[in-house]
Design a protein around this motif. Structure first.
Motif, short mmCIF file in Angstrom:
data_model
loop_
_atom_site.label_atom_id
_atom_site.label_comp_id
_atom_site.label_asym_id
_atom_site.label_seq_id
_atom_site.Cartn_x
_atom_site.Cartn_y
_atom_site.Cartn_z
N GLY A 95 0.27 -0.82 8.27
CA GLY A 95 0.24 -1.88 9.26
C GLY A 95 0.44 -3.26 8.64
O GLY A 95 1.12 -4.12 9.20
N LEU A 98 4.34 -3.16 6.36
CA LEU A 98 5.66 -3.15 6.98
C LEU A 98 6.31 -4.53 7.09
O LEU A 98 7.51 -4.67 6.82
CB LEU A 98 5.59 -2.48 8.36
N PRO A 99 5.56 -5.58 7.49
CA PRO A 99 6.19 -6.91 7.52
C PRO A 99 6.66 -7.35 6.13
O PRO A 99 7.74 -7.94 6.00
CB PRO A 99 5.06 -7.82 8.03
N THR A 125 3.79 -13.52 5.62
CA THR A 125 3.20 -12.25 6.04
C THR A 125 1.93 -11.95 5.24
O THR A 125 0.96 -11.43 5.79
CB THR A 125 4.19 -11.08 5.85
N TYR A 224 -3.30 -1.25 14.11
CA TYR A 224 -2.29 -1.22 13.05
C TYR A 224 -1.00 -1.88 13.53
O TYR A 224 -0.36 -2.63 12.79
CB TYR A 224 -2.03 0.22 12.61
N ASN A 227 -1.62 -5.60 13.55
CA ASN A 227 -1.45 -6.20 12.22
C ASN A 227 0.03 -6.36 11.87
O ASN A 227 0.45 -7.39 11.33
CB ASN A 227 -2.11 -5.31 11.15
N CYS A 228 0.80 -5.33 12.16
CA CYS A 228 2.23 -5.35 11.86
C CYS A 228 2.95 -6.44 12.66
O CYS A 228 3.72 -7.23 12.12
CB CYS A 228 2.84 -3.98 12.15
N SER A 229 2.67 -6.49 13.95
CA SER A 229 3.35 -7.45 14.84
C SER A 229 3.04 -8.89 14.46
O SER A 229 3.95 -9.73 14.37
CB SER A 229 2.93 -7.20 16.29
#
Length: 245
Positions: A95, A98-99, A125, A224, A227-229
């Motif tokens: 999560g 990925l960014p 990020t 998750y 967190n990623c968004s």
């Protein structure tokens, strides 16, 4: 942090990744699948970003581990810890990762043309992740927690809850990570652009709480995905500000 030979970069990437993953697993800060996910993430960031990008990731992870261990016995009594002993799983790692991976891949795809912008996005990020981790882990020490959408008192650990201590921790973590990342990558040459990752870290953390109080609490988004968004949004905000201001 500049290494004269490419093979030294490769050695540093592999060593940093192995050491960090081993320590995290040894101290029960990551599960087995979390350790594997962290190792893969480290290799991707190191090879497609740079050694300095990986160094910043290591700093964030270390800071996150320290924040997790602070008051852990109290968190366990109140049921506020991650996992059983504060450990993160692969889902937690992915999560947040990925960014970072997105901007590392974009950095390679643009063939250095937009390297500085991708670097700003990457630092942002990490700043979002650091701010959110600090706010969540340290903010639990503050009993005065308010829901971000209504500012009504709620219990610590409620999705969307914010506190003064957590907000201060969020701001300081964002500033600290941005400063470390900037110095590691650019040295002591500062300009206005250093402000944007700091701001993005704070905005991303607040968005995490906002999404938590609305979309996540209604079951439309996992933490998750949250967190990623917010990590991606934070990176894009910083890049946009860098271009426009």
């Amino acid at each position: 942090m500049i290494f004269p030979e490419p093979w030294m970069d490769i050695v540093c990437v592999i060593c940093l990744t192995i050491i960090l993953s081993f320590i995290a697993y040894k101290f029960n800060l990551l599960t087995k699948d979390g350790t594997f996910a962290a190792a893969i993430t480290g290799l991707i960031i190191g090879f497609f970003g740079s050694v300095t990008w990986l160094f910043l990731l290591v700093i964030f992870a270390t800071m996150g581990f320290v924040a997790t261990l602070m008051g852990l016995s109290r968190k366990k009594k109140e049921g506020l810890q991650e996992g059983t002993h504060g450990e993160r799983t692969a889902k937690n790692v992915i999560g947040v990762a990925l960014p970072c991976i997105l901007f590392a891949l974009l950095n390679v795809m643009t063939i250095d043309r937009y390297h500085d912008l991708m670097t700003i996005g990457y630092i942002s990020t990490i700043a979002v992740a650091a701010a959110d981790t600090a706010a969540s882990e340290i903010g639990t020490m503050d009993k005065r927690v308010y829901l971000i959408t209504t500012f009504k008192r709620v219990n610590a650990g409620v999705d969307g809850g914010i506190s003064l201590l957590g907000t201060v921790a969020c701001i300081l973590a964002s500033i600290f990570v941005t400063m470390v990342g900037w110095i590691a990558i650019y040295g002591f040459e500062y300009d206005l652009d250093i402000i944007w990752p700091m701001l993005a870290g704070f905005i991303g953390c607040m968005l995490d709480s906002l999404f938590g109080a609305t979309i996540e609490s209604k079951g439309h988004m996992s933490k998750y995905m949250n967190n990623c968004s917010t990590g991606i949004i934070g990176g894009l905000i910083a890049i946009l500000l860098t271009v426009l201001v």
